[in-house]
Design an enzyme around this catalytic site. Structure first.
Site, PDB file in Angstrom:
ATOM      1  N   TYR A 111       0.833  -1.208   0.000  1.00 20.17           N
ATOM      2  CA  TYR A 111       0.000   0.000   0.000  1.00 20.17           C
ATOM      3  C   TYR A 111       0.858   1.243   0.000  1.00 20.17           C
ATOM      4  O   TYR A 111       1.956   1.251   0.587  1.00 20.17           O
ATOM      5  CB  TYR A 111      -0.861   0.065   1.260  1.00 20.17           C
ATOM      6  CG  TYR A 111      -2.050  -0.851   1.289  1.00 20.17           C
ATOM      7  CD1 TYR A 111      -3.299  -0.416   0.850  1.00 20.17           C
ATOM      8  CD2 TYR A 111      -1.936  -2.142   1.779  1.00 20.17           C
ATOM      9  CE1 TYR A 111      -4.403  -1.256   0.894  1.00 20.17           C
ATOM     10  CE2 TYR A 111      -3.034  -2.989   1.830  1.00 20.17           C
ATOM     11  CZ  TYR A 111      -4.263  -2.538   1.382  1.00 20.17           C
ATOM     12  OH  TYR A 111      -5.350  -3.365   1.431  1.00 20.17           O
ATOM     13  N   TYR A 150      -0.697 -10.017   0.659  1.00 24.69           N
ATOM     14  CA  TYR A 150       0.424  -9.517   1.467  1.00 24.69           C
ATOM     15  C   TYR A 150       0.388 -10.124   2.861  1.00 24.69           C
ATOM     16  O   TYR A 150      -0.663 -10.500   3.363  1.00 24.69           O
ATOM     17  CB  TYR A 150       0.421  -7.988   1.530  1.00 24.69           C
ATOM     18  CG  TYR A 150      -0.838  -7.364   2.084  1.00 24.69           C
ATOM     19  CD1 TYR A 150      -1.019  -7.191   3.444  1.00 24.69           C
ATOM     20  CD2 TYR A 150      -1.842  -6.933   1.224  1.00 24.69           C
ATOM     21  CE1 TYR A 150      -2.175  -6.613   3.944  1.00 24.69           C
ATOM     22  CE2 TYR A 150      -3.004  -6.359   1.723  1.00 24.69           C
ATOM     23  CZ  TYR A 150      -3.162  -6.197   3.076  1.00 24.69           C
ATOM     24  OH  TYR A 150      -4.311  -5.639   3.574  1.00 24.69           O
ATOM     25  N   ARG A 160      -3.049 -11.820   3.925  1.00 21.45           N
ATOM     26  CA  ARG A 160      -4.357 -11.358   3.458  1.00 21.45           C
ATOM     27  C   ARG A 160      -4.535 -11.760   2.002  1.00 21.45           C
ATOM     28  O   ARG A 160      -3.648 -11.520   1.172  1.00 21.45           O
ATOM     29  CB  ARG A 160      -4.473  -9.826   3.521  1.00 21.45           C
ATOM     30  CG  ARG A 160      -4.469  -9.156   4.873  1.00 21.45           C
ATOM     31  CD  ARG A 160      -5.684  -9.375   5.773  1.00 21.45           C
ATOM     32  NE  ARG A 160      -6.950  -9.744   5.159  1.00 21.45           N
ATOM     33  CZ  ARG A 160      -7.857  -8.897   4.678  1.00 21.45           C
ATOM     34  NH1 ARG A 160      -7.667  -7.607   4.740  1.00 21.45           N
ATOM     35  NH2 ARG A 160      -8.994  -9.323   4.153  1.00 21.45           N
ATOM     36  N   HIS A 163      -7.499  -8.193  -2.203  1.00 18.07           N
ATOM     37  CA  HIS A 163      -8.817  -7.578  -1.989  1.00 18.07           C
ATOM     38  C   HIS A 163      -8.772  -6.102  -2.347  1.00 18.07           C
ATOM     39  O   HIS A 163      -7.693  -5.499  -2.403  1.00 18.07           O
ATOM     40  CB  HIS A 163      -9.270  -7.756  -0.532  1.00 18.07           C
ATOM     41  CG  HIS A 163      -8.342  -7.106   0.453  1.00 18.07           C
ATOM     42  ND1 HIS A 163      -7.217  -7.737   0.943  1.00 18.07           N
ATOM     43  CD2 HIS A 163      -8.349  -5.877   1.018  1.00 18.07           C
ATOM     44  CE1 HIS A 163      -6.584  -6.929   1.772  1.00 18.07           C
ATOM     45  NE2 HIS A 163      -7.241  -5.787   1.827  1.00 18.07           N
ATOM     46  N   HIS A 165     -10.703  -2.528  -1.066  1.00 14.00           N
ATOM     47  CA  HIS A 165     -11.594  -1.909  -0.080  1.00 14.00           C
ATOM     48  C   HIS A 165     -12.615  -1.024  -0.792  1.00 14.00           C
ATOM     49  O   HIS A 165     -12.252  -0.279  -1.719  1.00 14.00           O
ATOM     50  CB  HIS A 165     -10.798  -1.028   0.879  1.00 14.00           C
ATOM     51  CG  HIS A 165      -9.806  -1.784   1.710  1.00 14.00           C
ATOM     52  ND1 HIS A 165     -10.082  -2.215   2.988  1.00 14.00           N
ATOM     53  CD2 HIS A 165      -8.541  -2.186   1.459  1.00 14.00           C
ATOM     54  CE1 HIS A 165      -9.028  -2.846   3.484  1.00 14.00           C
ATOM     55  NE2 HIS A 165      -8.073  -2.846   2.575  1.00 14.00           N
TER      56      HIS A 165
END
Lengths: 240, 188
Positions: A111, A150, A160, A163, A165
């Site tokens: 991110y 990640y 995770r 995905h 958000h």
């Protein structure tokens, strides 16, 4: 009768058979953040039945194209995809003019955030955020890069699943929703305590996008479809 | 009939989309709701978000929704300018602190005391929490139907405490997610 009072008759409750409980210990961060007392019922009142409005001034031309909205010196890296769908109320009525905000990791699973310490590269041409407004039929569409999985610190060797958000505003503040969209066929789904906060398998399935050959653009991008259902009127009211 | 899409946590990395000022992008809304000509009494709402151990929640996101000073919910689109939209957004800092710069809302209905609505999002909250902010100097609190419906021992958690400063009115509103002094959260 004010619009707010009229709406007060129409919105249904949160569906607790599908929404996650606040405390789910396999997701460790819930331990000290989950309220310990039951939620207090609130007769749906004008404050929760109104909502901020958004318009064309709220979004920019490239806001729904994450492959282009942060380009500095080249193309964003990774597998280009489109994510599209409709925002609906429970009655099936589309939510028009709804603000859809998304954010995600890049193709390497990193991110753009000062606290993301994952040892994976940033992409100078991708920041991983977008927004758009739904059209007359509740439709939205983003072009983006397929995010990577990640690692995180929840438990040993925790990962995770990929995905995206989503944050949504409907016609009532009470319909506010923040959620995550997952990709079909990912073996990490069964191992992910965040997805499994949703206790019902059928409800978890509602968080998994569908691959769509129809939405896939030849020579350009794989297509995924993801519809989102917000709280709303549960039955058509009678006109008086 | 379609069924509601389940909620998921906002996670720790929402800033790039929801509070992107620090990354050089225009937010849809920020912690300052007022423009120069917004009518009404200026106020600051400030406080901290704390977890069940009393530790600051440094990665919470707060969405604030309120009426204008006349008790009307604006229909002004957000993100495009400086008009008062009634909507504000603030992420907590490393000490769990937040603040909104806004105006005191009017009564939205005669029976209700002035209040704002707050949605609390954070890592570790699989769903968001709804609460309300009432104001300590409002006599209408005593008869407000929502406040009156809350257990008297917990009512204070919904009332922001006013103090007057050279910069104007400041209301203190701490949000305790869990524990003895836990804030009242609504199944709104």
């Amino acid at each position: 009768m004010s619009a707010g009072r009229e709406a007060a008759k129409k919105i249904g409750p949160r569906d607790w058979s599908g929404h996650p409980p606040y405390l789910y210990l396999p997701y460790r961060s819930t331990e000290f953040r989950a309220p310990s007392k039951p939620l207090v019922p609130l007769a749906r009142a004008i404050s929760e039945l109104t909502a901020p409005v958004f318009g064309e001034s709220s979004v920019g031309a490239l806001d729904n194209d994450l492959t282009r909205n942060a380009v500095k010196n080249g193309a964003a890296l990774g597998e280009r995809i489109t994510v599209s769908g409709r925002i609906l109320e429970e009655s099936g009525r589309p939510v028009r003019g709804a603000l859809v905000e998304i954010w995600q990791a890049n193709a390497a699973g990193r991110y753009v955030h000062v606290n993301d310490r994952h040892d994976a590269p940033l992409d100078p041409n991708f920041h991983g955020a977008g927004r758009c407004l739904t059209g007359a039929n509740g439709e939205y569409r983003f072009t983006t890069i397929r995010p990577g999985a990640y690692p995180w610190k929840n438990h040993a060797n925790a990962w995770r699943p990929a995905h995206i958000h989503f944050s949504l505003f409907g016609n009532a503040f009470a319909a506010r929703l923040v959620t995550q969209m997952y990709f079909p066929g990912d073996p990490l789904h069964d191992l992910d305590p965040v997805l499994h906060c949703v206790r019902s398998a059928a409800a978890r399935q509602r968080l998994v996008a569908r691959f769509s050959m129809e939405k896939t653009q030849p020579e350009r991008a794989l297509g995924f479809e993801f519809d989102i259902v917000l709280r709303g009127p549960q039955a058509t009211p009678l006109e008086s | 009939m379609p069924q509601q899409t389940p909620s998921q946590t906002v996670g720790p990395f929402f800033a790039i989309a929801l509070t992107p000022e620090d990354y050089g992008f225009q937010p849809i809304a920020g912690c300052e709701l007022t423009a120069g000509d917004t009518p009404g009494e200026r106020m600051r709402i400030e406080g901290r978000v704390l977890d069940g151990r009393g530790e600051p929640v440094a990665d919470a996101l707060l969405d604030l929704w309120q009426a204008d000073c006349a008790g009307r919910y604006p229909r002004v689109p957000g993100g495009g300018g400086r008009a008062f939209t009634g909507f504000g957004r603030c992420a907590t800092d490393a000490a769990g602190k937040f603040r909104f710069l806004t105006v005191k809302p009017g009564r939205v209905e005669a029976s209700q005391a002035p209040h704002a609505v707050l949605a609390v999002f954070a890592r570790g909250l699989p769903g968001h929490l709804f609460t309300r902010i009432y104001f300590s100097d409002e006599p209408g609190n005593a008869t407000d139907p929502v406040l009156s419906g809350v257990d008297a021992a917990r009512r204070e958690t919904l009332i922001a405490q006013r103090r007057d400063t050279p910069d104007g009115a400041v209301y203190r509103f701490d949000i305790r997610l869990q524990g003895g002094a836990e804030t009242v959260f609504f199944d709104a």
